[in-house]
Design a protein around this motif. Structure first.
Motif, PDB file in Angstrom:
ATOM      1  N   PHE A   1       0.837  -1.196   0.000  1.00  0.00           N
ATOM      2  CA  PHE A   1       0.000   0.000   0.000  1.00  0.00           C
ATOM      3  C   PHE A   1       0.873   1.248   0.000  1.00  0.00           C
ATOM      4  N   MET A   2       1.884   1.235   0.832  1.00  0.00           N
ATOM      5  CA  MET A   2       2.775   2.396   0.915  1.00  0.00           C
ATOM      6  C   MET A   2       3.537   2.596  -0.387  1.00  0.00           C
ATOM      7  N   ARG A   3       3.929   1.488  -0.995  1.00  0.00           N
ATOM      8  CA  ARG A   3       4.649   1.578  -2.258  1.00  0.00           C
ATOM      9  C   ARG A   3       3.774   2.239  -3.318  1.00  0.00           C
ATOM     10  N   LYS A   4       2.524   1.846  -3.365  1.00  0.00           N
ATOM     11  CA  LYS A   4       1.605   2.419  -4.332  1.00  0.00           C
ATOM     12  C   LYS A   4       1.390   3.917  -4.087  1.00  0.00           C
ATOM     13  N   ASN A   5       1.333   4.314  -2.818  1.00  0.00           N
ATOM     14  CA  ASN A   5       1.223   5.737  -2.499  1.00  0.00           C
ATOM     15  C   ASN A   5       2.420   6.501  -3.028  1.00  0.00           C
ATOM     16  N   LEU A   6       3.592   5.912  -2.828  1.00  0.00           N
ATOM     17  CA  LEU A   6       4.825   6.555  -3.269  1.00  0.00           C
ATOM     18  C   LEU A   6       4.781   6.783  -4.776  1.00  0.00           C
ATOM     19  N   ILE A   7       4.373   5.736  -5.494  1.00  0.00           N
ATOM     20  CA  ILE A   7       4.290   5.834  -6.952  1.00  0.00           C
ATOM     21  C   ILE A   7       3.270   6.897  -7.343  1.00  0.00           C
ATOM     22  N   PHE A   8       2.146   6.916  -6.626  1.00  0.00           N
ATOM     23  CA  PHE A   8       1.119   7.915  -6.918  1.00  0.00           C
ATOM     24  C   PHE A   8       1.681   9.323  -6.755  1.00  0.00           C
ATOM     25  N   TYR A   9       2.328   9.594  -5.632  1.00  0.00           N
ATOM     26  CA  TYR A   9       2.865  10.929  -5.401  1.00  0.00           C
ATOM     27  C   TYR A   9       3.884  11.305  -6.470  1.00  0.00           C
ATOM     28  N   ARG A  10       4.727  10.362  -6.828  1.00  0.00           N
ATOM     29  CA  ARG A  10       5.757  10.674  -7.823  1.00  0.00           C
ATOM     30  C   ARG A  10       5.132  11.010  -9.172  1.00  0.00           C
ATOM     31  N   THR A  11       4.158  10.214  -9.577  1.00  0.00           N
ATOM     32  CA  THR A  11       3.566  10.493 -10.886  1.00  0.00           C
ATOM     33  C   THR A  11       2.793  11.803 -10.844  1.00  0.00           C
TER      34      THR A  11
END
Lengths: 256, 189
Positions: free
Chosen positions: B110-120
């Motif tokens: 879940f945290m990894r997906k958040n990170l990707i979301f913020y970066r994109t």
């Protein structure tokens, strides 16, 4: 202390992102000889088994509270995982070459949950800064999605119904979220989406290649893309009008 | 399956995201509800007999489905089966909702997906990509993996920002590596 082995085995074998995998030599826990094992790093868990193709795991190392260090060893390209509390152990490894050693050390250094939490907090503040900077410019309104919508593996489902109210914006409001929700939406995106989606490489660490992941993980964009196709279909159907409806009835099963 | 039990027990003693006494029922038929001290640390759920130091067990909170069973009860299901379902009884509706929320957000994925979301999103909004520590370019040899530290010292070498550090040894200030005041040495790039 018990640990749920079935869950661990499942997690290792499922298609969640792999941060790194490969052969390493591991110093035995009882015997002092180094044994070759296949290692799989997923998040803060380092799984190991005899061979890549084996289904049974020999073991797992939870990577919280340890440091990664070079270590003195007769073996070349050695490194270790060290817990510094008294009574806790040190795992010693040896890689096949320098590149592998460095690559593994790098991967293990950034594996802990707390490290990822720091990164997320950092990114979140950069994101809010970017939003703030944009509010000065005239642009189309951006709605911050509810994070409950962006659940990958863990999904919050209200009893009996799969409502989208708690979930906020979702790409497919009528479907029931499931454990593989994100994987499925990426797969269908590669078939239906008007945009070219890059191939999904399970071994690539997504955070290091932003251009590959843009589009794959942008839910708002996926929602827009799906919506375009549906809107076009609706326009097409309404143009066909009543003539189309009659044809439809004749095609239905005849219960004579 | 072997696992680093002692180290995991130590983890169970770390400050937790959430801890409370809940009624807990195991996944097997015939398991009954028992009072347990349940503690959420990183992506593990530890459960203890009240007043015991060592946890009875640990649950990995990845690839699981958290569901509300009724107003004060939630469950965690694994393996896409209804079978391996752990059930937890809370004292209030609010507590139940808070636990569900915390457990969902605890997963590494879940945290990894958040990170990707913020970066994109940052890229979308600014056109820039903020590189993560490990993805920085070395100012000297222009390959990835340069240090994000302002300065780091080991006994012999002073390293400036943006220079290639292949391996960082941080034997003394282990917890502070990410904040930029760890020790290190530079391998020639």
């Amino acid at each position: 202390m018990k640990i749920d082995e079935k869950v661990l085995t499942y997690f290792e074998s499922c298609n969640s992102p792999v941060d790194k995998e490969g052969y390493l030599y591991k110093k035995g826990e009882i015997k002092t000889s180094y044994q070759k094992r296949w290692f799989v790093l997923k998040g803060n868990l380092l799984f190991y088994k005899d061979r890549q193709t084996d289904r049974d795991l020999v073991g797992v190392i939870v990577l919280e509270g340890c440091t990664v260090q070079l270590c003195e060893s007769e073996e070349n390209f050695a490194f270790s995982l060290v817990w510094s509390e008294p009574g806790l152990r040190t795992y010693k490894f040896a890689a096949e070459n320098q590149a592998s050693q460095e690559s593994w050390i790098k991967a293990l250094l950034s594996a802990s949950h707390s490290y990822l939490a720091l990164l997320v907090v950092d990114m979140e503040s950069k994101y809010r800064d970017a939003l703030g900077a944009l509010s000065n410019k005239p642009s189309k309104p951006f709605v911050m999605p509810n994070f409950n919508a962006i659940q990958p593996a863990a999904v919050f489902v209200t009893s009996n119904t799969c409502t989208s109210s708690a979930l906020g914006t979702t790409p497919s409001p009528n479907s029931c979220p499931n454990l593989q929700a994100l994987t499925i939406s990426s797969k269908t995106a590669s078939k239906k989406s008007p945009k070219l989606r890059p191939k999904k490489n399970a071994n690539a660490v997504p955070m290091f290649d932003p251009f590959q992941t843009i589009g794959e993980y942008d839910f708002n964009q996926l929602h827009e893309d799906y919506g375009k196709e549906i809107k076009e279909l609706i326009v097409m159907w309404s143009k066909k009008g009543h003539g189309g409806a009659n044809v439809q009835e004749e095609n239905l099963i005849d219960f004579e | 399956m072997r696992f680093n039990e002692k180290e995991l027990v130590l983890l169970s003693r770390q400050p937790s995201e959430r801890a409370a006494e809940l009624g807990m029922r195991g996944p097997k038929k015939g398991d009954v509800v028992k009072k347990r001290l349940v503690k959420l640390v990183v992506n593990f759920l530890f459960y203890f007999r009240t007043d015991e130091e060592e946890p009875i067990g640990a649950l990995l909170l990845e690839q699981c489905r958290v569901e509300r069973e009724d107003s004060q009860t939630f469950s965690i299901a694994f393996l896409d089966e209804a079978e391996r379902k752990y059930v937890f009884e809370c004292d209030t509706e609010e507590q139940c909702a808070e636990w569900i929320d915390s457990i969902i957000k605890a997963s590494y994925e879940f945290m990894r997906k958040n990170l990707i979301f913020y970066r994109t999103e940052i890229h979308r909004l600014t056109g820039k990509v903020r590189p993560l520590a490990a993805a920085r370019r070395c100012a000297k040899c222009h390959t990835d993996g340069a240090s994000n530290q302002q300065r780091s010292y080991c006994g012999m070498v002073t390293v400036r920002f943006g220079v290639h550090i292949i391996i960082i040894i941080n034997s003394r200030q282990t917890g502070r590596l990410m904040k930029g005041d760890g020790f290190g040495f530079a391998r020639q790039c």
